[in-house]
Scaffold this active site. Structure first.
Site, PDB file in Angstrom:
ATOM      1  N   HIS A 140     102.523  51.288  88.945  1.00 27.53           N
ATOM      2  CA  HIS A 140     101.857  50.266  89.747  1.00 27.53           C
ATOM      3  C   HIS A 140     103.037  49.629  90.492  1.00 27.53           C
ATOM      4  O   HIS A 140     103.861  48.969  89.865  1.00 27.53           O
ATOM      5  CB  HIS A 140     101.205  49.202  88.845  1.00 27.53           C
TER       6      HIS A 140
ATOM      7  N   HIS B  56      99.635  44.347  83.555  1.00 24.63           N
ATOM      8  CA  HIS B  56      98.388  44.389  82.782  1.00 24.63           C
ATOM      9  C   HIS B  56      98.690  44.303  81.290  1.00 24.63           C
ATOM     10  O   HIS B  56      99.674  44.875  80.815  1.00 24.63           O
ATOM     11  CB  HIS B  56      97.633  45.703  83.041  1.00 24.63           C
TER      12      HIS B  56
ATOM     13  N   GLU C  16      99.127  47.610  79.460  1.00 28.30           N
ATOM     14  CA  GLU C  16     100.395  48.347  79.588  1.00 28.30           C
ATOM     15  C   GLU C  16     101.363  47.984  78.460  1.00 28.30           C
ATOM     16  O   GLU C  16     102.443  48.558  78.358  1.00 28.30           O
ATOM     17  CB  GLU C  16     101.048  48.025  80.937  1.00 28.30           C
TER      18      GLU C  16
ATOM     19  N   ALA D 162      89.840  45.676  90.543  1.00 25.66           N
ATOM     20  CA  ALA D 162      88.827  46.734  90.502  1.00 25.66           C
ATOM     21  C   ALA D 162      88.123  46.589  89.155  1.00 25.66           C
ATOM     22  O   ALA D 162      88.780  46.347  88.143  1.00 25.66           O
ATOM     23  CB  ALA D 162      89.501  48.092  90.609  1.00 25.66           C
TER      24      ALA D 162
ATOM     25  N   MET E 101      89.851  44.860  83.525  1.00 23.90           N
ATOM     26  CA  MET E 101      90.998  44.751  82.616  1.00 23.90           C
ATOM     27  C   MET E 101      92.098  43.793  83.109  1.00 23.90           C
ATOM     28  O   MET E 101      93.234  43.887  82.652  1.00 23.90           O
ATOM     29  CB  MET E 101      91.592  46.142  82.381  1.00 23.90           C
ATOM     30  N   SER E 102      91.764  42.937  84.039  1.00 25.16           N
ATOM     31  CA  SER E 102      92.802  42.025  84.560  1.00 25.16           C
ATOM     32  C   SER E 102      92.155  40.700  84.935  1.00 25.16           C
ATOM     33  O   SER E 102      91.020  40.419  84.552  1.00 25.16           O
ATOM     34  CB  SER E 102      93.467  42.652  85.793  1.00 25.16           C
TER      35      SER E 102
ATOM     36  N   ASN F 279      82.653  51.081  90.206  1.00 26.73           N
ATOM     37  CA  ASN F 279      81.793  52.032  89.484  1.00 26.73           C
ATOM     38  C   ASN F 279      80.726  51.255  88.726  1.00 26.73           C
ATOM     39  O   ASN F 279      80.893  50.067  88.468  1.00 26.73           O
ATOM     40  CB  ASN F 279      82.651  52.841  88.478  1.00 26.73           C
TER      41      ASN F 279
HETATM   42  N1  HPA Z   1      85.584  48.874  83.050  1.00 28.84           N
HETATM   43  C1  HPA Z   1      86.743  48.215  82.905  1.00 28.84           C
HETATM   44  N2  HPA Z   1      87.669  48.166  83.840  1.00 28.84           N
HETATM   45  C2  HPA Z   1      87.403  48.797  85.003  1.00 28.84           C
HETATM   46  C3  HPA Z   1      86.224  49.497  85.225  1.00 28.84           C
HETATM   47  C4  HPA Z   1      85.267  49.539  84.190  1.00 28.84           C
HETATM   48  O1  HPA Z   1      84.187  50.121  84.313  1.00 28.84           O
HETATM   49  N3  HPA Z   1      86.296  50.015  86.481  1.00 28.84           N
HETATM   50  C5  HPA Z   1      87.477  49.616  87.006  1.00 28.84           C
HETATM   51  N4  HPA Z   1      88.164  48.878  86.111  1.00 28.84           N
END
Ligand code: HPA
Length: 280
Positions: A62, A84, A87, A114, A212-213, A236
């Site tokens: 990263h 993170h 990590e 994300a 996760m952040s 997603n």
């Molecule tokens: N879950 C957790 N962290 C993420 C996801 C997810 O579906 N997509 C991108 N980061």
């Protein structure tokens, strides 16, 4: 003076001479969203690796660069990349740059990330303004000796993401014809994505998205009295909602598509935002 405060100041004192003007806004760009850096005028780039007390980056690369520049004429400090928890960094390493940016003068913080969508009416590619969060990781970046120069031992968490700032985001989006979602963000430590049962649990608890952040940085910023605006990219549908297997590659692909929207939205927000004066 506590040791952590001393380290924050050493880091800020190192960076200070590089900055032509005190930054007004701190911005953290998440996975696949670092392109905002290209929009900065008069950029000054400082790799995390040369900044005293910034944790060494992991090999996953990263890319970590702190960039000072003007965005829509306003001085900003942009973190291209972040630390993170998954990590293996301690949470004080994760939030260290936020504390340094505050020491350098930022008046507010914009976080991007994300994440996965839990609410079924949301779709991959949507952007969601975070209204509040659930911290289910079982830890907190403020655990340990309090840094009184940063904030109180037991900080209020009632308005980490102030409504006035969220309104600025919605008005900028409306002006640009961008549709924004809003909702509750659950922090998941990762690096494993959630199981279908965990997603059902998170939905029951009221989460609209999971990632996760962001929550550690938001907690540390709020401790220091910084208002936070967090805009998550739903890359997603969370596990179990659709049959598709979840991969980091797919997350990065959708984030790269959504980046175009961020590149329009964030500058407009920065041009409008007054930080602290919204509610006056
Ligand atoms: N879950 C957790 N962290 C993420 C996801 C997810 O579906 N997509 C991108 N980061």
């Amino acid at each position: 003076m506590g040791n952590e405060w001393k380290l924050i100041n050493e880091s800020a004192n190192y960076l200070h001479p590089f900055l032509p003007e005190p930054p007004m806004v701190g911005i953290v760009t998440g996975s696949g969203l670092g392109g905002l850096a290209k929009l900065l005028d008069d950029p000054v780039r400082i790799p995390f690796s040369v900044i005293p007390h910034f944790a060494p980056l992991t090999t996953e690369g990263h890319s970590g660069t702190l960039i000072w520049g003007h965005l829509k004429g306003k001085p900003v400090l942009l973190m291209q990349g972040r630390y993170h928890y998954y990590e293996g960094f301690s949470l004080s390493q994760v939030v260290f740059p936020i504390r340094v940016m505050k020491q350098l003068g930022i008046k507010g913080l914009i976080l991007t990330n994300a994440c996965g969508a839990i609410r079924e009416t949301f779709s991959p590619g949507d952007l969601m303004v975070i209204t509040d969060h659930l911290n289910l990781v079982g830890t907190d970046p403020l655990i340990g000796e309090n840094i009184p120069e940063c904030g109180p031992r037991f900080p209020d968490a009632g308005s980490i993401y102030p409504e006035a700032l969220r309104k600025v985001a919605f008005s900028a989006a409306e002006q640009l014809g961008i549709s924004l979602r809003q909702g509750i963000f659950a922090w998941w430590s990762g690096p494993s994505y959630e199981t279908p049962a965990e997603i059902r649990m998170l939905r029951t608890l009221g989460a609209d998205a999971v990632g996760m952040s962001t929550v550690p940085e938001a907690l540390a910023a709020s401790h220091m009295g910084l208002p936070v605006l967090a805009i998550a990219c739903l890359t997603n549908m969370a596990t179990g909602i659709r049959s598709q297997k979840l991969t980091h590659e797919e997350v990065l692909r959708i984030a790269a598509e959504a980046e175009k929207t961020y590149l329009r939205l964030i500058p407009e927000i920065v041009s409008k935002v007054l930080f602290g004066k919204e509610t006056e």
